[in-house]
Design a protein around this motif. Structure first.
Motif, short mmCIF file in Angstrom:
data_model
loop_
_atom_site.label_atom_id
_atom_site.label_comp_id
_atom_site.label_asym_id
_atom_site.label_seq_id
_atom_site.Cartn_x
_atom_site.Cartn_y
_atom_site.Cartn_z
N ILE A 1 -8.82 5.94 5.79
CA ILE A 1 -9.35 7.34 6.57
C ILE A 1 -8.29 7.96 7.05
CG2 ILE A 1 -10.95 7.82 8.76
CD1 ILE A 1 -12.52 5.32 8.19
N ARG A 2 -7.14 7.46 7.23
CA ARG A 2 -5.93 7.92 7.73
C ARG A 2 -6.38 8.76 9.28
NH1 ARG A 2 -3.14 5.03 6.56
NH2 ARG A 2 -1.50 6.13 7.83
N LEU A 3 -6.55 7.83 10.11
CA LEU A 3 -6.73 8.48 11.47
C LEU A 3 -6.07 7.35 12.52
CD1 LEU A 3 -10.43 9.99 12.02
CD2 LEU A 3 -8.18 11.21 11.95
N GLY B 1 9.65 -6.43 11.66
CA GLY B 1 8.78 -5.53 11.71
C GLY B 1 8.42 -5.13 10.34
N LEU B 2 7.69 -4.00 9.97
CA LEU B 2 7.40 -3.61 8.70
C LEU B 2 8.43 -2.84 8.09
CD1 LEU B 2 4.77 -3.90 7.16
CD2 LEU B 2 4.15 -1.77 8.05
N PRO B 3 9.06 -3.16 6.86
CA PRO B 3 10.03 -2.52 6.29
C PRO B 3 9.79 -1.12 6.19
CG PRO B 3 9.86 -4.62 5.26
CD PRO B 3 8.82 -4.34 5.98
N PHE B 4 8.75 -0.92 5.79
CA PHE B 4 8.34 0.76 5.72
C PHE B 4 8.54 1.50 6.94
CE2 PHE B 4 4.77 3.63 6.12
CZ PHE B 4 5.27 4.60 5.48
N HIS B 5 8.26 0.95 7.87
CA HIS B 5 8.66 1.67 9.37
C HIS B 5 10.03 1.69 9.44
CE1 HIS B 5 4.09 0.38 10.74
NE2 HIS B 5 4.35 1.32 9.90
N ARG B 6 10.81 0.78 9.36
CA ARG B 6 12.23 0.94 9.38
C ARG B 6 12.61 1.94 8.60
NH1 ARG B 6 12.48 -4.86 10.00
NH2 ARG B 6 12.79 -5.14 7.66
N GLN C 1 -0.29 -9.59 3.30
CA GLN C 1 -0.84 -8.76 4.74
C GLN C 1 -1.13 -7.52 4.37
OE1 GLN C 1 0.25 -6.87 6.95
NE2 GLN C 1 1.94 -6.28 5.54
N GLY C 2 -1.78 -6.75 5.21
CA GLY C 2 -1.67 -5.28 5.41
C GLY C 2 -3.15 -4.60 5.42
N VAL C 3 -4.12 -5.20 4.75
CA VAL C 3 -5.27 -4.38 4.87
C VAL C 3 -6.42 -5.14 5.40
CG1 VAL C 3 -4.93 -2.56 3.11
CG2 VAL C 3 -5.35 -4.78 2.32
N LEU D 1 -6.60 3.38 12.69
CA LEU D 1 -8.01 2.69 12.14
C LEU D 1 -7.48 1.75 11.29
CD1 LEU D 1 -10.70 5.62 11.59
CD2 LEU D 1 -10.60 4.04 13.37
N SER D 2 -6.33 1.66 10.90
CA SER D 2 -5.78 1.09 9.58
C SER D 2 -6.03 -0.64 9.42
CB SER D 2 -4.39 1.24 9.38
OG SER D 2 -4.10 2.50 9.00
N LYS D 3 -6.17 -1.16 10.63
CA LYS D 3 -6.60 -2.65 10.72
C LYS D 3 -8.02 -2.89 11.18
CE LYS D 3 -3.05 -4.67 9.23
NZ LYS D 3 -1.50 -5.15 9.70
N SER D 4 -8.39 -1.81 11.88
CA SER D 4 -9.95 -2.09 12.53
C SER D 4 -10.73 -1.59 11.68
CB SER D 4 -10.03 -1.20 13.85
OG SER D 4 -9.73 -0.07 13.64
C1 PLP Z 1 3.05 -3.27 12.37
C2 PLP Z 1 2.10 -2.17 11.94
N1 PLP Z 1 1.86 -1.21 12.61
C3 PLP Z 1 1.19 -0.06 12.44
C4 PLP Z 1 0.12 -0.11 11.31
C5 PLP Z 1 -0.81 0.89 11.13
O1 PLP Z 1 -0.10 2.01 10.11
P1 PLP Z 1 -0.85 3.09 9.55
O2 PLP Z 1 -1.81 3.57 10.84
O3 PLP Z 1 0.13 4.27 9.37
O4 PLP Z 1 -1.87 2.87 8.40
C6 PLP Z 1 0.40 -1.15 10.52
C7 PLP Z 1 -0.58 -1.33 9.30
O5 PLP Z 1 -1.71 -1.21 9.43
C8 PLP Z 1 1.10 -2.18 10.85
O6 PLP Z 1 1.18 -3.40 10.16
#
Ligand code: PLP
Length: 378
Positions: free
Chosen positions: A226-228, A113-118, A17-19, A218-221
């Motif tokens: 782009i990092r916005l 949740g996403l481990p990176f966010h934790r 998942q992710g992109v 914008l990361s999923k849509s």
């Molecule tokens: C749960 C969740 N939140 C937010 C985002 C967006 O993160 P970012 O805008 O930092 O790429 C993602 C990944 O796209 C996600 O999986």
């Protein structure tokens, strides 16, 4: 032969998942928007940027978010950032952001949740308190039990990654808790536009714009490259967030912001979301059809939404399934790492299947490999 005894091949299919689908990036329309935006940009756009973000983009977002997500805002409540992770850094500080953010104290989070966010939050010294998730979403009834709690982070449209929506009573309950405790709901609307069985449910922010911080990206849509992203803030937080952002914009390119403003205002963003929504919906249907044909004992959880699905597995089979997947040439994530380490009880076994990225010609083969990797029925 047991899978543990040979080295798995290099993955040929990526079902992580992710992109979003990179091949669907609307290059021509984005380029045209960039050309128009550059041509129309006033000279001051090429100087140091306003940390709140370009007004053209904030106006376009206020209109879009109100229409598409039920967000109640005006451009002056929006702060542009470089994505959700950056928004978290602005709110809580830490590596890659200001040393101190604007919020303090523990933060309730969903048990998944996403481990990176934790990690990002823990790196900023934030104690996260997991809320269990049931068929109605995160158990926000537990919020009142946590001492000194001032904020809760939720993915109400589509719990990440388990896939359920937050029930309407729970949405109201979360906002009621915030009102009663001078608290905040942080709403991560990471894939809210991608609902396939009905119109998307509006943002929780619409219930109380002074108690909910709405966070979009914008990361999923469109693309994580782009990092916005954007924060829609209660009035009292706009000043503090701008104060931690600093005097000049240091993250979000003004030219990308102007391009996105044009892309939104010209209707290309809506068109892109409509097109990719159809694509991901078809991808999800194909996954479910493959399961029902080849592994009817395996269930996908959650609603018809998003860019990934969670497959529930019989207890104790997750690591074997991951090993089998690796031997089938699949890059794939298990559900386990998404669970908060402090969550009570046993983590159910599962796989998180991202269906957005494989190219069309390889998707059927990726699904066939996935089905071969799944545990056999009892
Ligand atoms: C749960 C969740 N939140 C937010 C985002 C967006 O993160 P970012 O805008 O930092 O790429 C993602 C990944 O796209 C996600 O999986």
């Amino acid at each position: 032969m047991p899978h543990g005894t040979t080295t798995p091949p290099r993955p040929t299919h990526d079902l992580r998942q992710g992109v979003p689908d990179a091949a669907s990036f609307p290059r021509t329309a984005w380029l045209a928007a960039a050309r128009r935006a550059l041509t129309a940009a006033p000279n001051e756009a090429f100087g140091p940027g306003d940390p709140q973000g370009r007004i053209e983009l904030r106006r376009a977002l206020a209109e879009y978010l109100s229409r598409a997500r039920g967000v109640r805002t005006t451009p002056d409540r929006i702060v542009i950032c470089s994505g959700f992770a950056h928004a978290l850094r602005l709110l809580y500080g830490g590596v890659g952001g200001p040393s101190r953010g604007v919020l303090r104290g523990p933060l309730a989070v969903e048990a998944y949740g996403l481990p990176f966010h934790r990690e990002l939050l823990h790196g900023a010294g934030v104690r996260t308190v997991p809320l269990e998730i049931d068929e109605n979403g995160a158990d926000v009834g537990e919020l009142g039990e946590v001492r000194a709690l001032k904020a809760v982070l939720l993915t109400p449209a589509h719990q990440f990654p388990t896939g359920g929506p937050l029930h309407s009573e729970r949405r109201a309950q979360a906002v009621d808790w915030a009102r009663a405790h001078d608290g905040l709901v942080l709403e991560d609307d990471y894939d809210g536009e991608f609902r396939y069985d009905r119109e998307p449910v509006g943002a929780v922010q619409g219930l109380d714009p002074e108690r909910v911080v709405y966070l979009g990206s914008l990361s999923k849509s469109l693309s994580p490259a782009i990092r916005l992203g954007w924060m829609v803030l209660p009035a009292h937080l706009v000043g503090p967030v701008l104060a931690v952002k600093g005097q000049r914009e240091a993250w979000a390119s003004a030219l990308d912001q102007l391009t996105l403003a044009d892309f939104l205002a010209s209707g290309h963003y809506d068109r892109h979301v409509r097109r990719t929504r159809q694509r991901y919906r078809a991808r999800r249907d194909q996954l479910l059809a493959a399961l029902s044909a080849h592994a009817p004992h395996i269930r996908a959880t959650g609603i018809a939404a998003g860019l990934h699905a969670v497959l529930r597995l019989p207890a104790g089979t997750e690591s074997d399934a991951l090993r089998a997947a690796a031997h089938q040439g699949l890059a794939l994530d298990g559900l386990g790492p998404f669970r908060h380490p402090g969550a009570a009880g046993l983590a159910p076994d599962g796989l998180v299947v991202g269906y957005a990225t494989p190219p069309d010609h390889a998707y059927a083969a990726a699904l066939a490999a996935l089905c071969r990797a799944l545990p056999a029925p009892d």
